[in-house]
Design a protein around this motif. Structure first.
Motif, PDB file in Angstrom:
ATOM      1  N   HIS A 158      -1.659  44.116  43.494  1.00  0.00           N
ATOM      2  CA  HIS A 158      -2.206  43.006  44.293  1.00  0.00           C
ATOM      3  C   HIS A 158      -1.959  43.296  45.780  1.00  0.00           C
ATOM      4  O   HIS A 158      -0.785  43.404  46.195  1.00  0.00           O
ATOM      5  CB  HIS A 158      -1.525  41.713  43.890  1.00  0.00           C
ATOM      6  CG  HIS A 158      -2.284  40.490  44.316  1.00  0.00           C
ATOM      7  ND1 HIS A 158      -2.697  40.276  45.614  1.00  0.00           N
ATOM      8  CD2 HIS A 158      -2.722  39.423  43.604  1.00  0.00           C
ATOM      9  CE1 HIS A 158      -3.331  39.132  45.692  1.00  0.00           C
ATOM     10  NE2 HIS A 158      -3.376  38.594  44.480  1.00  0.00           N
ATOM     11  N   ALA A 160      -1.923  41.598  48.361  1.00  0.00           N
ATOM     12  CA  ALA A 160      -1.185  40.604  49.146  1.00  0.00           C
ATOM     13  C   ALA A 160       0.305  40.584  48.832  1.00  0.00           C
ATOM     14  O   ALA A 160       1.089  40.019  49.601  1.00  0.00           O
ATOM     15  CB  ALA A 160      -1.776  39.216  48.907  1.00  0.00           C
ATOM     16  N   VAL A 189       6.677  39.716  52.715  1.00  0.00           N
ATOM     17  CA  VAL A 189       5.475  40.447  53.136  1.00  0.00           C
ATOM     18  C   VAL A 189       5.586  40.727  54.626  1.00  0.00           C
ATOM     19  O   VAL A 189       5.787  39.808  55.406  1.00  0.00           O
ATOM     20  CB  VAL A 189       4.206  39.600  52.867  1.00  0.00           C
ATOM     21  CG1 VAL A 189       2.950  40.342  53.323  1.00  0.00           C
ATOM     22  CG2 VAL A 189       4.105  39.233  51.392  1.00  0.00           C
ATOM     23  N   TYR A 192       0.596  42.917  55.731  1.00  0.00           N
ATOM     24  CA  TYR A 192      -0.578  42.869  54.857  1.00  0.00           C
ATOM     25  C   TYR A 192      -1.859  43.420  55.498  1.00  0.00           C
ATOM     26  O   TYR A 192      -2.617  44.155  54.872  1.00  0.00           O
ATOM     27  CB  TYR A 192      -0.786  41.423  54.395  1.00  0.00           C
ATOM     28  CG  TYR A 192      -2.086  41.211  53.668  1.00  0.00           C
ATOM     29  CD1 TYR A 192      -2.263  41.724  52.385  1.00  0.00           C
ATOM     30  CD2 TYR A 192      -3.132  40.513  54.250  1.00  0.00           C
ATOM     31  CE1 TYR A 192      -3.460  41.550  51.712  1.00  0.00           C
ATOM     32  CE2 TYR A 192      -4.326  40.325  53.585  1.00  0.00           C
ATOM     33  CZ  TYR A 192      -4.474  40.851  52.317  1.00  0.00           C
ATOM     34  OH  TYR A 192      -5.667  40.678  51.651  1.00  0.00           O
ATOM     35  N   PRO A 216      -6.094  45.727  52.630  1.00  0.00           N
ATOM     36  CA  PRO A 216      -6.138  44.284  52.360  1.00  0.00           C
ATOM     37  C   PRO A 216      -7.417  43.945  51.590  1.00  0.00           C
ATOM     38  O   PRO A 216      -8.344  44.758  51.533  1.00  0.00           O
ATOM     39  CB  PRO A 216      -6.109  43.652  53.749  1.00  0.00           C
ATOM     40  CG  PRO A 216      -6.343  44.744  54.724  1.00  0.00           C
ATOM     41  CD  PRO A 216      -6.114  46.051  54.049  1.00  0.00           C
ATOM     42  N   LEU A 217      -7.458  42.752  51.018  1.00  0.00           N
ATOM     43  CA  LEU A 217      -8.571  42.405  50.119  1.00  0.00           C
ATOM     44  C   LEU A 217      -9.946  42.648  50.726  1.00  0.00           C
ATOM     45  O   LEU A 217     -10.838  43.180  50.065  1.00  0.00           O
ATOM     46  CB  LEU A 217      -8.454  40.934  49.709  1.00  0.00           C
ATOM     47  CG  LEU A 217      -7.514  40.659  48.540  1.00  0.00           C
ATOM     48  CD1 LEU A 217      -7.323  39.154  48.362  1.00  0.00           C
ATOM     49  CD2 LEU A 217      -8.063  41.270  47.254  1.00  0.00           C
ATOM     50  N   GLU A 236      -5.574  37.371  38.439  1.00  0.00           N
ATOM     51  CA  GLU A 236      -4.307  37.746  39.064  1.00  0.00           C
ATOM     52  C   GLU A 236      -3.241  37.639  37.990  1.00  0.00           C
ATOM     53  O   GLU A 236      -3.061  36.564  37.403  1.00  0.00           O
ATOM     54  CB  GLU A 236      -4.005  36.809  40.244  1.00  0.00           C
ATOM     55  CG  GLU A 236      -5.024  36.945  41.359  1.00  0.00           C
ATOM     56  CD  GLU A 236      -4.835  35.903  42.444  1.00  0.00           C
ATOM     57  OE1 GLU A 236      -5.064  34.701  42.144  1.00  0.00           O
ATOM     58  OE2 GLU A 236      -4.450  36.272  43.560  1.00  0.00           O
TER      59      GLU A 236
END
Ligand SMILES: C[S@@+](CC[C@H](N)C(=O)[O-])C[C@H]1O[C@@H](n2cnc3c(N)ncnc32)[C@H](O)[C@@H]1O
Length: 271
Positions: A158, A160, A189, A192, A216-217, A236
């Motif tokens: 993932h 994030a 974090v 990110y 990142p996404l 997720e």
């Protein structure tokens, strides 16, 4: 490929996977807790395979997912850029498996496209996009090898929560003699949005570190949208709460509400 930093990252990644293939095959074998709890159930559900479909397994490694797809009735082509990995995949093949392995570099759009014009119903990739130096050519190649309406399902750490910019931490609070001690776990974090390449290890004990390409996404998905895919499924996944074990300290087993894996389904338009 004309970008020297991508070429360098790809070459370092290839060298590492060639060096680590035997260790990886020995440790991964036919699966581990990440595969069983996080990746495979979500990939299988999002792919929603029908028997007889042709499926491409991108960055197949030792062929673990190619074999699972074949067991569900697919005919499978698995590809990887590591000859050593492919040797392990072929060595694990059973007589009559409907699986073909090909040596293809995912950063080479034409090499991916040469797997067959609109020849596949679907494609899958387990925990590999973060290991690929440039994912735009892979998405463009997949858009050419999938049939109209075809889907590409992949899992990655993932972005994030899980990667080189993140750290698992633990806190222990003393609530007094009646309530006792309480452990809390979380993820810190720190970077990110930074698109960075970091040397990591794929498994404890691997002979060689390898580059990890954090995206990142938006960076993970934008080149897929540009290639013509739409996002139409997302999971997720975290470890189930019953695996919690405070004796193991900060560990992914101890954070059931933070997902270390994301599983994405992308789809091409029907026509
Ligand atoms: C973490 S392993 C995952 C293997 C397999 N999908 C699995 O789940 O067991 C990542 C794989 O990506 C492959 N890989 C990395 N970069 C690649 C590239 N540019 N083209 C093809 N394969 C690549 C590596 O050789 C390795 O087999």
């Amino acid at each position: 490929m004309t970008n020297p930093s991508i070429e360098d990252g790809n070459a370092r990644s290839l060298a590492a996977w060639e060096a680590n293939a035997a260790f990886w095959d020995d440790r991964m074998g036919e699966g581990n807790a990440w595969v069983e709890h996080l990746c495979w159930p979500a990939l299988r559900d999002l792919l929603d395979l029908r028997p007889g479909e042709r499926i491409l397994d991108a960055a197949t490694g030792n062929g673990l997912f190619a074999r699972r797809l074949a067991a569900l009735g697919a005919s499978v082509v698995g590809f990887d850029f590591s000859e050593a990995m492919l040797e392990h995949a072929r060595a694990r093949a059973a007589e009559g498996d409907p699986i073909e392995y090909r040596h293809v570099d995912a950063t080479d759009e034409e090499a991916v496209a040469a797997l067959g014009d609109h020849a596949f119903d679907g494609a899958l990739s387990n925990m590999a996009l973060m290991d690929i130096a440039d994912i735009a050519p892979l998405y463009r190649g997949l858009a050419r090898v999938l049939r109209p309406g075809g889907r590409f399902v992949f899992s990655v750490p993932h972005p994030a929560f899980n990667g080189a910019h993140f750290a698992l931490y633990a806190e222990r609070s003393d609530l007094g003699s009646v309530a006792g001690l309480r452990y809390e776990y979380g993820v810190k974090v720190t970077g990110y949005l930074d698109i960075e390449t970091t040397e990591v290890i794929a498994m404890v004990g691997v002979p060689q570190s390898q580059p990890n390409f954090h995206r990142p996404l938006a960076e993970l998905l934008r080149p897929a949208f540009t290639a013509g895919f739409a996002l139409d499924g997302l999971e997720e996944r975290a470890f189930p709460p019953e695996l919690r074990d405070d004796s193991r300290g900060p560990n992914w087993d101890n954070v059931p509400s933070i997902p270390p894996v994301i599983v994405v389904r992308l789809r091409l338009p029907s026509r």
